[in-house]
Design a protein around this motif. Structure first.
Motif, PDB file in Angstrom:
ATOM      1  N   LEU A 103      -1.968 -35.743   4.883  1.00  0.00           N
ATOM      2  CA  LEU A 103      -2.458 -36.556   3.951  1.00  0.00           C
ATOM      3  C   LEU A 103      -0.897 -37.085   3.415  1.00  0.00           C
ATOM      4  CD1 LEU A 103      -5.526 -36.198   2.695  1.00  0.00           C
ATOM      5  CD2 LEU A 103      -4.962 -37.769   4.363  1.00  0.00           C
ATOM      6  N   ALA A 104      -0.860 -38.638   2.787  1.00  0.00           N
ATOM      7  CA  ALA A 104       0.120 -38.912   2.240  1.00  0.00           C
ATOM      8  C   ALA A 104       0.035 -39.477   1.399  1.00  0.00           C
ATOM      9  CB  ALA A 104       1.538 -39.530   3.655  1.00  0.00           C
ATOM     10  N   SER A 105       0.547 -40.009   0.158  1.00  0.00           N
ATOM     11  CA  SER A 105      -0.458 -41.187  -0.808  1.00  0.00           C
ATOM     12  C   SER A 105       0.962 -41.828  -1.567  1.00  0.00           C
ATOM     13  CB  SER A 105      -0.933 -40.564  -1.784  1.00  0.00           C
ATOM     14  OG  SER A 105      -1.541 -41.703  -2.774  1.00  0.00           O
ATOM     15  N   PRO A 106       1.479 -43.424  -1.179  1.00  0.00           N
ATOM     16  CA  PRO A 106       2.363 -43.714  -2.106  1.00  0.00           C
ATOM     17  C   PRO A 106       2.467 -43.961  -3.665  1.00  0.00           C
ATOM     18  CG  PRO A 106       1.454 -44.507  -0.580  1.00  0.00           C
ATOM     19  CD  PRO A 106       0.726 -43.919  -0.184  1.00  0.00           C
ATOM     20  N   ASP A 107       0.635 -43.752  -4.141  1.00  0.00           N
ATOM     21  CA  ASP A 107       1.061 -43.930  -5.282  1.00  0.00           C
ATOM     22  C   ASP A 107       0.632 -42.757  -6.166  1.00  0.00           C
ATOM     23  OD1 ASP A 107      -1.511 -43.637  -3.891  1.00  0.00           O
ATOM     24  OD2 ASP A 107      -2.781 -44.659  -5.989  1.00  0.00           O
ATOM     25  N   ARG A 108       0.615 -41.042  -5.304  1.00  0.00           N
ATOM     26  CA  ARG A 108       0.786 -39.488  -6.007  1.00  0.00           C
ATOM     27  C   ARG A 108       1.196 -39.112  -5.460  1.00  0.00           C
ATOM     28  NH1 ARG A 108      -1.932 -42.001  -9.610  1.00  0.00           N
ATOM     29  NH2 ARG A 108      -4.330 -41.623  -9.694  1.00  0.00           N
ATOM     30  N   PRO A 109       2.484 -38.832  -5.402  1.00  0.00           N
ATOM     31  CA  PRO A 109       3.394 -37.678  -4.683  1.00  0.00           C
ATOM     32  C   PRO A 109       2.976 -36.809  -5.551  1.00  0.00           C
ATOM     33  CG  PRO A 109       4.833 -38.887  -7.144  1.00  0.00           C
ATOM     34  CD  PRO A 109       2.927 -39.675  -6.815  1.00  0.00           C
ATOM     35  N   ASP A 110       2.123 -36.754  -6.481  1.00  0.00           N
ATOM     36  CA  ASP A 110       1.852 -35.185  -6.850  1.00  0.00           C
ATOM     37  C   ASP A 110       0.381 -35.184  -6.344  1.00  0.00           C
ATOM     38  OD1 ASP A 110       0.028 -36.349  -8.163  1.00  0.00           O
ATOM     39  OD2 ASP A 110      -0.127 -35.417 -10.182  1.00  0.00           O
ATOM     40  N   LEU A 111       0.521 -35.177  -4.602  1.00  0.00           N
ATOM     41  CA  LEU A 111      -1.048 -35.513  -3.917  1.00  0.00           C
ATOM     42  C   LEU A 111      -1.907 -34.278  -4.128  1.00  0.00           C
ATOM     43  CD1 LEU A 111      -3.168 -37.030  -2.604  1.00  0.00           C
ATOM     44  CD2 LEU A 111      -1.831 -35.971  -0.334  1.00  0.00           C
ATOM     45  N   GLN A 112      -0.771 -32.876  -4.099  1.00  0.00           N
ATOM     46  CA  GLN A 112      -1.158 -31.993  -3.465  1.00  0.00           C
ATOM     47  C   GLN A 112      -1.908 -31.381  -4.899  1.00  0.00           C
ATOM     48  OE1 GLN A 112      -2.795 -29.908  -1.014  1.00  0.00           O
ATOM     49  NE2 GLN A 112      -1.647 -32.399   0.070  1.00  0.00           N
ATOM     50  N   LEU A 113      -1.878 -32.108  -6.372  1.00  0.00           N
ATOM     51  CA  LEU A 113      -2.243 -31.424  -7.662  1.00  0.00           C
ATOM     52  C   LEU A 113      -3.596 -32.250  -7.489  1.00  0.00           C
ATOM     53  CD1 LEU A 113       0.906 -30.670  -9.309  1.00  0.00           C
ATOM     54  CD2 LEU A 113      -0.187 -29.278  -8.600  1.00  0.00           C
ATOM     55  N   ALA A 114      -3.277 -33.663  -7.172  1.00  0.00           N
ATOM     56  CA  ALA A 114      -4.860 -34.224  -7.295  1.00  0.00           C
ATOM     57  C   ALA A 114      -6.168 -34.367  -7.231  1.00  0.00           C
ATOM     58  CB  ALA A 114      -4.295 -35.481  -6.705  1.00  0.00           C
ATOM     59  N   VAL A 115      -7.169 -34.195  -8.114  1.00  0.00           N
ATOM     60  CA  VAL A 115      -8.336 -33.162  -7.376  1.00  0.00           C
ATOM     61  C   VAL A 115      -9.243 -34.438  -7.708  1.00  0.00           C
ATOM     62  CG1 VAL A 115     -10.185 -32.039  -8.548  1.00  0.00           C
ATOM     63  CG2 VAL A 115      -7.614 -31.225  -8.640  1.00  0.00           C
ATOM     64  N   VAL A 116      -9.816 -34.808  -8.821  1.00  0.00           N
ATOM     65  CA  VAL A 116     -11.138 -36.142  -9.127  1.00  0.00           C
ATOM     66  C   VAL A 116     -10.586 -37.277  -8.566  1.00  0.00           C
ATOM     67  CG1 VAL A 116     -12.690 -34.216 -10.627  1.00  0.00           C
ATOM     68  CG2 VAL A 116     -10.451 -36.413 -11.746  1.00  0.00           C
ATOM     69  N   ASP A 117      -9.939 -38.036  -8.791  1.00  0.00           N
ATOM     70  CA  ASP A 117      -9.243 -39.245  -8.483  1.00  0.00           C
ATOM     71  C   ASP A 117     -10.013 -39.531  -6.798  1.00  0.00           C
ATOM     72  OD1 ASP A 117      -7.247 -39.929 -10.002  1.00  0.00           O
ATOM     73  OD2 ASP A 117      -5.383 -38.531  -8.797  1.00  0.00           O
ATOM     74  N   TYR A 118     -10.269 -40.563  -6.563  1.00  0.00           N
ATOM     75  CA  TYR A 118     -11.219 -40.769  -5.885  1.00  0.00           C
ATOM     76  C   TYR A 118     -10.410 -41.966  -4.426  1.00  0.00           C
ATOM     77  CZ  TYR A 118     -15.228 -39.417  -7.508  1.00  0.00           C
ATOM     78  OH  TYR A 118     -16.804 -38.530  -7.805  1.00  0.00           O
ATOM     79  N   VAL A 119      -9.826 -41.579  -3.244  1.00  0.00           N
ATOM     80  CA  VAL A 119      -9.361 -43.050  -2.847  1.00  0.00           C
ATOM     81  C   VAL A 119     -10.499 -44.019  -1.921  1.00  0.00           C
ATOM     82  CG1 VAL A 119      -9.072 -42.836  -0.279  1.00  0.00           C
ATOM     83  CG2 VAL A 119      -8.863 -39.822  -0.587  1.00  0.00           C
ATOM     84  N   VAL A 120      -9.430 -45.180  -2.310  1.00  0.00           N
ATOM     85  CA  VAL A 120      -9.641 -46.845  -2.487  1.00  0.00           C
ATOM     86  C   VAL A 120      -9.535 -47.188  -1.102  1.00  0.00           C
ATOM     87  CG1 VAL A 120     -10.191 -46.119  -4.735  1.00  0.00           C
ATOM     88  CG2 VAL A 120      -7.685 -47.547  -3.888  1.00  0.00           C
ATOM     89  N   ARG A 121      -8.440 -46.002  -0.502  1.00  0.00           N
ATOM     90  CA  ARG A 121      -7.950 -46.794   0.384  1.00  0.00           C
ATOM     91  C   ARG A 121      -7.635 -46.340   1.461  1.00  0.00           C
ATOM     92  NH1 ARG A 121      -3.629 -52.389  -0.364  1.00  0.00           N
ATOM     93  NH2 ARG A 121      -2.339 -49.731  -0.599  1.00  0.00           N
ATOM     94  N   GLN A 122      -7.730 -46.442   2.831  1.00  0.00           N
ATOM     95  CA  GLN A 122      -6.743 -45.798   3.615  1.00  0.00           C
ATOM     96  C   GLN A 122      -5.858 -46.374   5.420  1.00  0.00           C
ATOM     97  OE1 GLN A 122     -10.070 -43.094   4.809  1.00  0.00           O
ATOM     98  NE2 GLN A 122      -9.568 -43.222   7.106  1.00  0.00           N
ATOM     99  N   TYR A 123      -4.965 -46.077   5.334  1.00  0.00           N
ATOM    100  CA  TYR A 123      -4.522 -46.204   6.904  1.00  0.00           C
ATOM    101  C   TYR A 123      -3.515 -44.895   7.298  1.00  0.00           C
ATOM    102  CZ  TYR A 123      -1.835 -48.310  10.058  1.00  0.00           C
ATOM    103  OH  TYR A 123      -1.482 -48.814  11.574  1.00  0.00           O
TER     104      TYR A 123
END
Length: 107
Positions: free
Chosen positions: A25-45
């Motif tokens: 996984l990679a996330s341009p709006d969450r550089p700290d993706l490994q620390l994110a817990v309760v945020d919901y995924v709204v889009r994927q590619y």
């Protein structure tokens, strides 16, 4: 292998699902993706079900982009009806209604 459906999952669940399917996984709006817990995924590619090689990167977003919608600002709303409009006729103390006092009689 096929890309799992990650939209709607919390960040922690998306990571577990991606790991189980062998994608990263990679996330341009969450550089700290490994620390994110309760945020919901709204889009994927790429989209769910697309065939990718093992170890491919799936990009996920947790925030809607500019002009893509979202919830907007939530304000508390009053629980009572708005002022104005017709009101129910209430009897006056002493048994007289307002309509009777002003001489109104129904047709």
């Amino acid at each position: 292998m096929r890309v799992p459906r990650l939209v709607g999952l919390m960040a922690v669940d998306a990571r577990v699902s991606a790991e189980a399917r062998g994608v990263l996984l990679a996330s341009p709006d969450r550089p700290d993706l490994q620390l994110a817990v309760v945020d919901y995924v709204v889009r994927q590619y790429p989209a769910p079900g697309v065939e990718v090689p093992r170890g491919a990167v799936v990009t996920v977003w947790f925030d809607f982009g500019e002009g893509e919608g979202g919830g907007g600002v939530r304000e508390p709303r009053p629980s009572r009806p708005p002022h104005g409009g017709l009101r129910r006729e209430l009897d006056e103390p002493g048994g007289h209604s307002y309509a009777a006092c002003v001489g109104f009689s129904p047709p």
